[in-house]
Design an enzyme around this catalytic site. Structure first.
Site, short mmCIF file in Angstrom:
data_model
loop_
_atom_site.label_atom_id
_atom_site.label_comp_id
_atom_site.label_asym_id
_atom_site.label_seq_id
_atom_site.Cartn_x
_atom_site.Cartn_y
_atom_site.Cartn_z
N LYS A 11 -0.32 14.99 -143.14
CA LYS A 11 -1.07 13.74 -142.90
C LYS A 11 -2.51 14.03 -142.47
CE LYS A 11 3.16 11.31 -141.88
NZ LYS A 11 3.79 10.15 -141.30
N GLU A 98 2.42 4.88 -145.79
CA GLU A 98 1.13 4.71 -145.12
C GLU A 98 0.03 4.37 -146.12
OE1 GLU A 98 1.34 8.37 -142.92
OE2 GLU A 98 2.93 7.50 -141.70
N GLY A 174 8.42 7.99 -138.27
CA GLY A 174 7.70 8.04 -136.99
C GLY A 174 8.42 7.35 -135.85
N GLY A 235 7.51 14.68 -141.72
CA GLY A 235 6.19 14.30 -141.20
C GLY A 235 5.85 15.10 -139.96
C1 PEP Z 1 6.64 10.60 -143.28
O1 PEP Z 1 5.63 10.05 -142.84
O2 PEP Z 1 6.83 10.72 -144.51
C2 PEP Z 1 7.61 11.08 -142.34
C3 PEP Z 1 8.78 11.44 -142.80
O3 PEP Z 1 7.22 11.12 -141.04
P1 PEP Z 1 8.13 11.52 -139.77
O4 PEP Z 1 8.92 12.72 -140.16
O5 PEP Z 1 7.15 11.79 -138.70
O6 PEP Z 1 8.99 10.34 -139.50
#
Ligand code: PEP
Length: 258
Positions: A11, A98, A174, A235
């Site tokens: 990200k 996102e 998240g 993520g």
């Molecule tokens: C993502 O944003 O694709 C994701 C899986 O984030 P996280 O693992 O932080 O939930």
């Protein structure tokens, strides 16, 4: 041969070249000279640092977080699939929630990006998933059906086989809340059925489907192989390179057992 994927979506993190270099040095140290036959790690840093991710150890590929559907021209601020390919990128995430949320990307736009990626020899990692409200309204299946039908409209079988689908329930991203193994398995069954209807059983069988949303190593089996998934999109935990490598190791061990 069973093949798994771990996709690390970094990200908009790592705020300097030095931080990116530090990340890479830990990743290299953790992988050391291990050989991975059954798992590929795709690391997706910010565009700015892609050129720093050139000499990755074996088993690790370079991915981008987005692309534009056109090859070149007057598209201020966009990144061409050809630029990515020429920079050694092999995979590209498209339609992340996102991007849908902050950049207004629609299923039609994401479809164009995925096709453009394939035509330019990149593997698109196409994200789909329902919101919390849709889940509570028991609309998960219908939302996923609409997304899949729109995103794959006009794709040939061979184009579809070149797509990696990431099922990422938006309420799980998240939040540290994850679906049960049974729920993920249910989605996997639904997706295979949809791809069989749109293409055929052979194509559906060959397509790669990942789970994404709050993945951590401690419950990796429950959201991946136990749920019939071919890997994970990670993520926050991907900011810890040693965690990604440990996940790779677990997948490798699991594939060797099968
Ligand atoms: C993502 O944003 O694709 C994701 C899986 O984030 P996280 O693992 O932080 O939930």
């Amino acid at each position: 041969m069973r093949k798994f994927y771990v996709v690390g979506n970094l990200k908009m993190n790592m705020l300097s070249r030095e931080e990116a270099a530090q990340y890479l040095s830990v990743l290299n140290r953790e992988v050391h000279d291990k050989q991975y036959q059954h798992v590929t790690l795709v690391v997706c840093p910010s565009f700015l640092y892609l050129s720093q991710f050139d000499d990755l150890p074996e088993g690790i590929a370079k991915g981008a977080q987005n692309l534009f559907s056109e090859k070149s021209g007057a598209y201020t601020g966009e990144i061409s699939p050809v630029m990515l390919k020429n920079d050694g990128v092999e995979y590209v995430i498209v339609g992340h929630s996102e991007r849908r949320r902050y950049a207004g990307e629609t299923n039609e736009m994401i479809r164009g990006k995925a096709l453009s990626a394939i035509r330019n020899h990149l593997t698109p990692i196409v994200c789909i998933g329902e919101t919390k409200e849709e889940r509570h309204a028991e609309e998960t299946d219908s939302v996923l059906m609409l997304q899949v039908k729109t995103l794959f409209s006009g794709f040939s079988k061979s184009q579809a086989e070149n797509v990696i689908v990431a099922y990422e329930p938006r309420w799980a991203i998240g939040t540290d809340v994850v679906p049960t193994t049974g729920e993920i398995l249910g989605v996997r069954v639904l997706l295979r059925k949809l791809f069989t209807e749109i293409f055929d059983a052979r194509t559906a069988q060959r397509m790669t489907i990942l789970y994404g949303g709050s993945v951590k190593r401690s419950f990796l089996p429950a959201v991946s192989w136990e749920a019939g998934m071919d890997g994970v999109l990670v993520g926050r935990e991907s900011l810890f390179p040693h965690e990604l490598v440990k996940m790779m190791n677990l997948f490798e061990e699991e594939a060797e057992k099968e």
